[in-house]
Write a protein that holds these residues in place. Structure first.
Motif, PDB file in Angstrom:
ATOM      1  N   ILE A 290       0.831  -1.200   0.000  1.00  0.00           N
ATOM      2  CA  ILE A 290       0.000   0.000   0.000  1.00  0.00           C
ATOM      3  C   ILE A 290       0.868   1.254   0.000  1.00  0.00           C
ATOM      4  N   LYS A 291       1.889   1.283   0.853  1.00  0.00           N
ATOM      5  CA  LYS A 291       2.773   2.448   0.938  1.00  0.00           C
ATOM      6  C   LYS A 291       3.463   2.715  -0.396  1.00  0.00           C
ATOM      7  N   ALA A 292       3.937   1.646  -1.056  1.00  0.00           N
ATOM      8  CA  ALA A 292       4.646   1.800  -2.329  1.00  0.00           C
ATOM      9  C   ALA A 292       3.722   2.304  -3.429  1.00  0.00           C
ATOM     10  N   LEU A 293       2.541   1.700  -3.535  1.00  0.00           N
ATOM     11  CA  LEU A 293       1.645   2.048  -4.642  1.00  0.00           C
ATOM     12  C   LEU A 293       0.921   3.377  -4.465  1.00  0.00           C
ATOM     13  N   THR A 294       0.848   3.875  -3.252  1.00  0.00           N
ATOM     14  CA  THR A 294       0.213   5.176  -3.032  1.00  0.00           C
ATOM     15  C   THR A 294       1.231   6.310  -3.057  1.00  0.00           C
ATOM     16  N   SER A 295       2.480   6.018  -3.376  1.00  0.00           N
ATOM     17  CA  SER A 295       3.520   7.047  -3.433  1.00  0.00           C
ATOM     18  C   SER A 295       3.339   7.939  -4.659  1.00  0.00           C
ATOM     19  N   SER A 296       3.858   9.149  -4.570  1.00  0.00           N
ATOM     20  CA  SER A 296       3.772  10.096  -5.687  1.00  0.00           C
ATOM     21  C   SER A 296       4.539   9.573  -6.897  1.00  0.00           C
ATOM     22  N   ARG A 297       5.573   8.779  -6.649  1.00  0.00           N
ATOM     23  CA  ARG A 297       6.358   8.205  -7.747  1.00  0.00           C
ATOM     24  C   ARG A 297       5.496   7.308  -8.629  1.00  0.00           C
ATOM     25  N   ILE A 298       4.667   6.487  -8.019  1.00  0.00           N
ATOM     26  CA  ILE A 298       3.784   5.607  -8.783  1.00  0.00           C
ATOM     27  C   ILE A 298       2.684   6.411  -9.473  1.00  0.00           C
ATOM     28  N   THR A 299       2.176   7.420  -8.794  1.00  0.00           N
ATOM     29  CA  THR A 299       1.136   8.272  -9.381  1.00  0.00           C
ATOM     30  C   THR A 299       1.624   8.904 -10.681  1.00  0.00           C
ATOM     31  N   LYS A 300       2.914   9.232 -10.747  1.00  0.00           N
ATOM     32  CA  LYS A 300       3.479   9.889 -11.930  1.00  0.00           C
ATOM     33  C   LYS A 300       4.001   8.898 -12.969  1.00  0.00           C
ATOM     34  N   ASP A 301       4.025   7.611 -12.629  1.00  0.00           N
ATOM     35  CA  ASP A 301       4.574   6.581 -13.523  1.00  0.00           C
ATOM     36  C   ASP A 301       3.551   6.207 -14.594  1.00  0.00           C
ATOM     37  N   LYS A 302       3.879   6.443 -15.863  1.00  0.00           N
ATOM     38  CA  LYS A 302       2.942   6.194 -16.956  1.00  0.00           C
ATOM     39  C   LYS A 302       2.678   4.715 -17.203  1.00  0.00           C
ATOM     40  N   LYS A 303       3.481   3.839 -16.618  1.00  0.00           N
ATOM     41  CA  LYS A 303       3.180   2.407 -16.741  1.00  0.00           C
ATOM     42  C   LYS A 303       1.998   2.042 -15.847  1.00  0.00           C
ATOM     43  N   PHE A 304       1.757   2.885 -14.851  1.00  0.00           N
ATOM     44  CA  PHE A 304       0.621   2.680 -13.955  1.00  0.00           C
ATOM     45  C   PHE A 304      -0.575   3.523 -14.368  1.00  0.00           C
ATOM     46  N   PHE A 305      -0.337   4.794 -14.614  1.00  0.00           N
ATOM     47  CA  PHE A 305      -1.428   5.700 -14.974  1.00  0.00           C
ATOM     48  C   PHE A 305      -1.030   6.546 -16.181  1.00  0.00           C
ATOM     49  N   ALA A 306      -1.776   6.415 -17.269  1.00  0.00           N
ATOM     50  CA  ALA A 306      -1.508   7.217 -18.461  1.00  0.00           C
ATOM     51  C   ALA A 306      -2.833   7.552 -19.140  1.00  0.00           C
ATOM     52  N   PRO A 307      -2.911   8.686 -19.815  1.00  0.00           N
ATOM     53  CA  PRO A 307      -4.142   9.068 -20.524  1.00  0.00           C
ATOM     54  C   PRO A 307      -4.498   8.036 -21.591  1.00  0.00           C
ATOM     55  N   ALA A 308      -5.749   8.011 -21.977  1.00  0.00           N
ATOM     56  CA  ALA A 308      -6.226   7.038 -22.961  1.00  0.00           C
ATOM     57  C   ALA A 308      -5.481   7.140 -24.284  1.00  0.00           C
ATOM     58  N   ASN A 309      -5.038   8.342 -24.654  1.00  0.00           N
ATOM     59  CA  ASN A 309      -4.360   8.525 -25.945  1.00  0.00           C
ATOM     60  C   ASN A 309      -2.849   8.353 -25.866  1.00  0.00           C
ATOM     61  N   ALA A 310      -2.336   7.938 -24.706  1.00  0.00           N
ATOM     62  CA  ALA A 310      -0.896   7.731 -24.544  1.00  0.00           C
ATOM     63  C   ALA A 310      -0.418   6.541 -25.370  1.00  0.00           C
ATOM     64  N   LYS A 311       0.832   6.579 -25.807  1.00  0.00           N
ATOM     65  CA  LYS A 311       1.391   5.486 -26.592  1.00  0.00           C
ATOM     66  C   LYS A 311       1.599   4.238 -25.738  1.00  0.00           C
ATOM     67  N   VAL A 312       1.882   4.447 -24.452  1.00  0.00           N
ATOM     68  CA  VAL A 312       2.080   3.330 -23.540  1.00  0.00           C
ATOM     69  C   VAL A 312       0.731   2.828 -23.031  1.00  0.00           C
ATOM     70  N   HIS A 313       0.604   1.516 -22.892  1.00  0.00           N
ATOM     71  CA  HIS A 313      -0.620   0.924 -22.338  1.00  0.00           C
ATOM     72  C   HIS A 313      -0.429   0.825 -20.837  1.00  0.00           C
ATOM     73  N   SER A 314      -1.066   1.720 -20.121  1.00  0.00           N
ATOM     74  CA  SER A 314      -0.885   1.753 -18.670  1.00  0.00           C
ATOM     75  C   SER A 314      -1.756   0.718 -17.973  1.00  0.00           C
ATOM     76  N   LEU A 315      -1.434   0.499 -16.703  1.00  0.00           N
ATOM     77  CA  LEU A 315      -2.217  -0.437 -15.901  1.00  0.00           C
ATOM     78  C   LEU A 315      -3.648   0.074 -15.750  1.00  0.00           C
ATOM     79  N   LEU A 316      -3.775   1.373 -15.517  1.00  0.00           N
ATOM     80  CA  LEU A 316      -5.081   1.995 -15.306  1.00  0.00           C
ATOM     81  C   LEU A 316      -5.131   3.343 -16.019  1.00  0.00           C
ATOM     82  N   PRO A 317      -6.320   3.821 -16.356  1.00  0.00           N
ATOM     83  CA  PRO A 317      -6.434   5.103 -17.069  1.00  0.00           C
ATOM     84  C   PRO A 317      -6.139   6.298 -16.176  1.00  0.00           C
ATOM     85  N   LYS A 318      -5.497   7.305 -16.748  1.00  0.00           N
ATOM     86  CA  LYS A 318      -5.159   8.534 -16.030  1.00  0.00           C
ATOM     87  C   LYS A 318      -6.066   9.666 -16.471  1.00  0.00           C
ATOM     88  N   ASP A 319      -6.674  10.295 -15.501  1.00  0.00           N
ATOM     89  CA  ASP A 319      -7.510  11.450 -15.786  1.00  0.00           C
ATOM     90  C   ASP A 319      -7.373  12.420 -14.629  1.00  0.00           C
TER      91      ASP A 319
END
Length: 341
Positions: A290-319
């Protein structure tokens, strides 16, 4: 949280090991042993090839947080994922609300630890949408007095995702049940009952392809599993939402590129959880994850969260300010209530 504005509220295994993977087997009675290694299981929609880097990223972070060997388990059937986490063969899962609730019902040790927020960065708008869609070129056949309606879907060929999918079955089927005042949803799963033919796509992508290829007249699927393959050209939160497949969409949409579907109805759904089997993952490791995944580093990581039109396929959508937020089973009370579980 009030998820609905009305009474309608309505995942072949590929192993990708970060190290020599191994997980202890157990039974569903709850007599599990804490495991030395961890396995993360994914539903079919999150098991697509293009989501591989995102799955690896999640496994990597869990490995860093716990120091344990972590492997990835993909699936082509919702029930495989549900059984894996509830039995303890997998210890962690990214799954839809209904799949989580079914696993929790089988084993109360399956608990949600995280979900992702909405645009606000809070749980207030932590939701996505489930749709009942028809091809754009046939949408007028389903209008009643000029308005989008479910009235004319009876007798048509219908595609759902899986009968254990929240947004691909439970919610849309519940909406249909309410609209037609059906005693239960059983007939909706069988051909030659309410529908002339019933198909299960196995994933949200599969259900959408059934519709766009013409194998189904009507289909249920959600937005979060499809936005990497297409985009909404108008308001995606209500009936009339127009979803168009990208011109460069990969398989399974490479044969239906450019095709569009229109929502006869749209329903909000609580965001999916990352769940753990508490009998196989100790509290210390859970807190570290929980501590690792709620960090600001993960929030900014596009492999975890990226907009729908991003070239990378993220784990979850970023909005907006989308981020992981720690939760417990209590947060899913609205979904428990709707599903009667």
């Amino acid at each position: 949280m009030n998820i609905l504005k009305s009474s309608l509220f309505t995942a072949g295994i590929i192993g990708l090991s970060l190290a020599a993977a191994g997980c202890s087997s157990s039974n569903t009675s709850g007599g599990h042993q804490k495991t030395k290694d961890l396995t993360v299981v994914f539903l079919p929609g999150d098991s697509a090839k293009e989501a591989g880097p995102a799955r690896t990223a999640l496994a990597n972070e869990i490995h860093k947080a716990t120091g344990k060997k972590v492997s990835v388990k993909t699936t082509t059937d919702y029930n495989v994922a549900i059984q894996a986490i509830s039995s303890g063969k997998a210890q962690i899962a990214l799954m839809g609300p209904d799949s989580y609730i079914q696993a929790h019902k089988q084993n109360a040790s399956v608990e949600p630890i995280l979900t992702y927020s909405g645009k606000s960065g809070t749980l207030k708008d932590a939701q996505y949408h489930s749709y009942i869609m028809v091809p754009k070129d046939k949408v007028n056949q389903y209008k009643v007095n000029g308005k989008f309606s479910l009235e004319k879907i009876k007798g048509q060929k219908m595609s759902f995702v899986s009968n254990t999918s929240t947004s691909g079955f439970a919610i849309p089927a519940g909406a249909i049940q309410t609209s037609f005042k059906l005693k239960n949803k059983d007939d909706l799963q069988q051909s030659n009952k309410f529908f002339s033919k019933v198909l299960f796509g196995g994933s949200h992508q599969g259900s959408a392809v059934n519709l766009l290829k013409g194998d189904a007249d009507v289909a249920a699927f959600d937005d979060m599993d499809l936005v990497s393959y297409g985009k909404f050209t108008n308001d995606s939160t209500k009936a009339g939402a127009d979803f168009k497949i990208n011109a460069n969409a990969p398989a399974p949409f490479n044969h239906v590129r450019g095709k569009e579907s229109i929502a006869l109805a749209a329903y909000p759904v609580q965001n999916e959880p990352i769940a753990v089997n508490a009998k196989t993952v100790n509290k210390s490791d859970t807190k570290k994850i929980i501590k690792a995944l709620t960090s600001s580093r993960i929030t900014k990581d596009k492999k975890f969260f990226a907009p729908a039109n991003a070239k990378v396929h993220s784990l979850l959508p970023k909005d907006g300010d989308t981020q992981f937020i720690a939760i417990s089973d209590k947060w899913y009370a609205p979904t428990h209530k709707v599903l009667g579980e």
